[in-house]
Design a protein around this motif. Structure first.
Motif, PDB file in Angstrom:
ATOM      1  N   GLN A  54     -19.719 -34.031  13.105  1.00  0.00           N
ATOM      2  CA  GLN A  54     -18.831 -33.139  13.829  1.00  0.00           C
ATOM      3  C   GLN A  54     -18.341 -33.205  14.959  1.00  0.00           C
ATOM      4  N   ALA A  55     -19.901 -33.045  15.831  1.00  0.00           N
ATOM      5  CA  ALA A  55     -20.846 -33.345  16.858  1.00  0.00           C
ATOM      6  C   ALA A  55     -19.430 -34.635  17.684  1.00  0.00           C
ATOM      7  N   ALA A  78     -16.735 -36.481  16.619  1.00  0.00           N
ATOM      8  CA  ALA A  78     -15.895 -36.429  16.377  1.00  0.00           C
ATOM      9  C   ALA A  78     -15.319 -35.033  17.820  1.00  0.00           C
ATOM     10  N   ALA A  79     -16.067 -34.181  17.810  1.00  0.00           N
ATOM     11  CA  ALA A  79     -15.566 -32.990  18.638  1.00  0.00           C
ATOM     12  C   ALA A  79     -15.101 -33.272  20.129  1.00  0.00           C
ATOM     13  N   THR A  80     -16.679 -34.619  20.191  1.00  0.00           N
ATOM     14  CA  THR A  80     -16.123 -35.162  21.816  1.00  0.00           C
ATOM     15  C   THR A  80     -15.079 -35.937  22.218  1.00  0.00           C
ATOM     16  N   THR A 136     -11.605 -37.066  23.339  1.00  0.00           N
ATOM     17  CA  THR A 136     -10.403 -36.583  23.133  1.00  0.00           C
ATOM     18  C   THR A 136      -9.386 -36.905  23.254  1.00  0.00           C
ATOM     19  N   PRO A 178     -15.263 -34.805   8.931  1.00  0.00           N
ATOM     20  CA  PRO A 178     -14.975 -34.476  10.466  1.00  0.00           C
ATOM     21  C   PRO A 178     -13.677 -35.719  11.084  1.00  0.00           C
ATOM     22  N   ARG A 215     -10.427 -34.711  13.508  1.00  0.00           N
ATOM     23  CA  ARG A 215      -9.882 -34.813  14.476  1.00  0.00           C
ATOM     24  C   ARG A 215      -8.983 -35.660  14.671  1.00  0.00           C
ATOM     25  N   TYR A 233      -5.948 -29.277   7.422  1.00  0.00           N
ATOM     26  CA  TYR A 233      -6.330 -30.171   8.451  1.00  0.00           C
ATOM     27  C   TYR A 233      -5.016 -28.833   9.243  1.00  0.00           C
TER      28      TYR A 233
END
Length: 270
Positions: free
Chosen positions: A75-76, A78-80, A82, A189, A193, A231
């Motif tokens: 999750q971390a 994938a969140a980064t 952009t 995750p 994304r 999603y």
């Protein structure tokens, strides 16, 4: 009398072993461990200046298990991301999924990322692993024909009629098995994304693994043809083309699903 080993025989044997799932070369020849010297005996000293020859195979490096929670780390990571390129790089450096250790390539996606339709399959097969592209084997050829019948193509430059194609797992599982529940959980995750970055109008969930990851449910024979949400997008579960190759009688249902997809894209009821 044994026949001599020819290059053709050796290549055929290697291809057979690859089909069985052998992915690593451990040594040049089998080792008869009954012929090994007694472990209590003092080993002979090796000449200090000896240089390894090209026939020696280095022992594979031992990789320590990655620390941390695989899902939280996914999750971390994938969140980064952009951009899609950044997401691909994040997948490449993700340390928890052992599937990558036996795969030749990371199979990320194919087609136009701006397409209205995003197809999410299950995992790469042998051909996909070799080429680094999803859906290029027999199942991929059938998928191309299916969507061409409603005017959609991964090679189309127009986002209105293009396709964007990916898989839940970017790495081929050993012996083409399904990704495990743990593997699906850690890869979900990244897929969420992926959908957010590509921003399609709708997604097609091809097969049970894709439905499991997107809907939390399996049972493609019951789910297919029923619009759902995955999603954050309208999602249509469909039979995987590999299933249709094994069960040609199911192509009638697949055609009905394709027509429902076409109607949805054209703004009609589905």
């Amino acid at each position: 009398m044994e026949s001599p080993l020819t290059s053709e025989t050796a290549l055929a044997s290697l291809a057979w072993q690859i089909e069985l799932g052998a992915t690593e070369a451990i040594g040049d020849a089998p080792v008869n461990r009954y012929d090994l010297p007694d472990k209590t005996a003092q080993p002979a000293a090796r000449p200090p200046a000896q240089t390894a020859t090209t026939h020696e195979i280095a022992a594979p490096a031992t990789t320590a298990p990655a620390d941390g929670d695989p899902v939280a780390d996914a999750q971390a990571a994938a969140a980064t991301a952009t951009t899609l390129d950044a997401l691909r790089a994040a997948l490449g450096t993700y340390p928890h999924c052992d599937l990558k250790r036996g795969a030749r390539n990371l199979v990320f996606a194919d087609g136009d990322p701006a397409a209205r339709v995003m197809i999410i399959g299950e995992a790469p097969g042998r051909d996909e692993d070799l080429q680094g592209r999803p859906f290029v084997g027999r199942a991929g050829q059938l998928l191309d024909r299916m969507f061409a019948a409603i005017g959609l193509s991964r090679g189309d430059a127009n986002p209105e009629t293009a396709l964007y194609i990916t898989n839940i797992s970017p790495w081929r599982p050993p012996q083409n098995r399904d990704p495990s529940a743990e593997e699906i959980a850690m890869l979900r995750p990244f897929m969420a994304r992926h959908v957010a970055l590509a921003a399609p109008d709708l997604v097609v969930l091809m097969g049970n693994v894709s439905c499991d990851a997107g809907l939390g449910r399996r049972g493609i024979t019951r789910l297919r043809g029923q619009w759902a949400q995955a999603y954050g997008k309208p999602a249509l579960p469909m039979f995987h083309p590999a299933y249709l190759l094994r069960n040609p009688s199911a192509k009638r249902e697949a055609w009905a699903d394709l027509l429902a997809l076409k109607a949805r894209l054209e703004g009609g009821s589905a």
